[in-house]
Design a protein around this motif. Structure first.
Motif, short mmCIF file in Angstrom:
data_model
loop_
_atom_site.label_atom_id
_atom_site.label_comp_id
_atom_site.label_asym_id
_atom_site.label_seq_id
_atom_site.Cartn_x
_atom_site.Cartn_y
_atom_site.Cartn_z
N PHE A 44 0.83 -1.20 0.00
CA PHE A 44 0.00 0.00 0.00
C PHE A 44 0.87 1.25 0.00
O PHE A 44 0.53 2.26 -0.66
CB PHE A 44 -0.93 -0.01 1.22
N ALA A 45 2.00 1.21 0.71
CA ALA A 45 2.92 2.34 0.73
C ALA A 45 3.53 2.58 -0.65
O ALA A 45 3.72 3.73 -1.07
CB ALA A 45 4.03 2.09 1.76
N VAL A 46 3.84 1.50 -1.37
CA VAL A 46 4.35 1.63 -2.74
C VAL A 46 3.31 2.30 -3.63
O VAL A 46 3.63 3.20 -4.43
CB VAL A 46 4.74 0.25 -3.31
N LEU A 47 2.06 1.90 -3.49
CA LEU A 47 0.99 2.49 -4.31
C LEU A 47 0.79 3.96 -4.00
O LEU A 47 0.58 4.78 -4.91
CB LEU A 47 -0.31 1.72 -4.09
N ASP A 48 0.84 4.33 -2.72
CA ASP A 48 0.69 5.74 -2.35
C ASP A 48 1.81 6.59 -2.93
O ASP A 48 1.58 7.70 -3.42
CB ASP A 48 0.67 5.88 -0.82
N THR A 49 3.03 6.06 -2.88
CA THR A 49 4.17 6.78 -3.47
C THR A 49 3.99 6.94 -4.97
O THR A 49 4.27 8.00 -5.54
CB THR A 49 5.48 6.03 -3.17
N TRP A 50 3.53 5.89 -5.60
CA TRP A 50 3.31 5.91 -7.05
C TRP A 50 2.24 6.92 -7.43
O TRP A 50 2.37 7.67 -8.41
CB TRP A 50 2.91 4.51 -7.52
N CYS A 51 1.14 6.95 -6.67
CA CYS A 51 0.04 7.88 -6.95
C CYS A 51 0.52 9.32 -6.85
O CYS A 51 0.23 10.15 -7.73
CB CYS A 51 -1.11 7.62 -5.98
N SER A 52 1.24 9.65 -5.79
CA SER A 52 1.76 11.00 -5.62
C SER A 52 2.74 11.37 -6.72
O SER A 52 2.72 12.49 -7.24
CB SER A 52 2.45 11.14 -4.26
#
Length: 296
Positions: A44-52
């Motif tokens: 989930f942390a990887v996805l949040d970084t990717w989204c930003s």
């Protein structure tokens, strides 16, 4: 004002990347965090970084260079990334709710039911389903014609303001987009709600108040993220047509694409006693290694 907005966006982006990288690093370094809950949290942390990263850097360039132009291919790429990460996060939130359901409702069988192989398959399935959805949503948009004026009333290439610029018949594209949105969001919400209904029922049957509090504390962070994420995205995308879009929805977009990726690691880390202990352990190891290097 643009310089002020640049500073705000820049600080938010740096904090988002650092906070999510911190979660990934701590989970990978601390052995007792190698459990399903933190494995899903790292994804989930990887996805949040990717989204930003898909949204904020380009916005920063708009603010600092005054060059508010994005190419057609760049716009579609940004659209694809944003709408691939979003469904993946929905699927992953559903998986995390299922993980908490097994942990609380079936504690004795949990280790065998949610082993490392099952965790890996669930994560791979979430990523593949999310990015397949993103491509499915992007391809009908890529086939549209844009005759001008090509001015997007938004700070990134989101679907609704983009499709409103097309001079083609957008009915097929809108049908595909909003059908997938309804299916992904509402089906994942239903599965998450069913999981938490069983979780709450099981917690209320625990005789000890301390036991109930401990059981609920393991779900509180995830439930908070679910409420924030689902609330903003449902308000934004679960609608029948793109024509219902107005400028006020830019604020909602700002919340789920910029603010939420920063809030998620703070919610998970600050409300989690076990993670804070692990973070303290990593800090102590780092200080010892620095002192040893200085002594040598």
């Amino acid at each position: 004002m643009q310089l002020f907005y640049f500073c705000v966006f820049f600080v938010i982006y740096i904090l988002t990347v650092l906070a999510n990288l911190l979660i990934i690093t701590v989970v990978s370094l601390i052995a007792h965090l190698h459990i399903p809950m933190y494995f899903f949290l790292s994804n989930f942390a990887v996805l949040d970084t990717w989204c930003s990263t898909a949204v904020i850097p380009k916005t920063l360039s708009y603010l600092i260079t005054q060059n508010k132009v994005i190419s057609h291919s760049g716009c579609l790429t940004q659209l694809c990334f944003v709408h691939s990460v979003g469904p993946t996060e929905f699927f992953l939130l559903t998986v995390m709710a299922y993980d908490r359901y097994l942990a609380i409702c079936f504690p004795l069988q949990y280790a065998t039911m949610m082993n490392s192989q099952v965790c890996l398959y669930l994560c791979i399935g979430s990523w593949m389903s999310g990015f397949s959805t993103g491509w499915t949503l992007t391809i009908p948009t890529a086939l549209l014609n844009f005759c001008g004026p090509n001015l997007i009333d938004h700070f990134f290439c989101d679907y609704i303001p983009l499709v409103k610029l097309s001079c083609s018949d957008t009915s097929t594209s809108e049908t595909v987009f909003f059908s997938f949105t309804w299916v992904v969001v509402l089906m994942s919400l239903i599965f998450t709600t069913v999981s938490y209904s069983h979780i709450i029922k099981t917690i209320l049957q625990i005789p000890s108040s301390l036991g109930r509090q401990k059981a609920f504390s393991t779900c509180a962070a995830h439930l908070t993220v679910v409420i924030i994420f689902y609330g903003t995205v449902i308000f934004m995308y679960v609608r029948p047509r793109a024509s219902y879009f107005s400028s006020k929805y830019k604020i909602i977009s700002l919340f789920y694409s910029v603010i939420t990726p920063l809030l998620n690691p703070l919610i998970y880390s600050l409300r989690n006693r076990e993670f804070k202990k692990a973070l303290k352990s990593v800090h102590q190891k780092f200080c010892k290694s620095v002192n040893y290097a200085n002594y040598s």
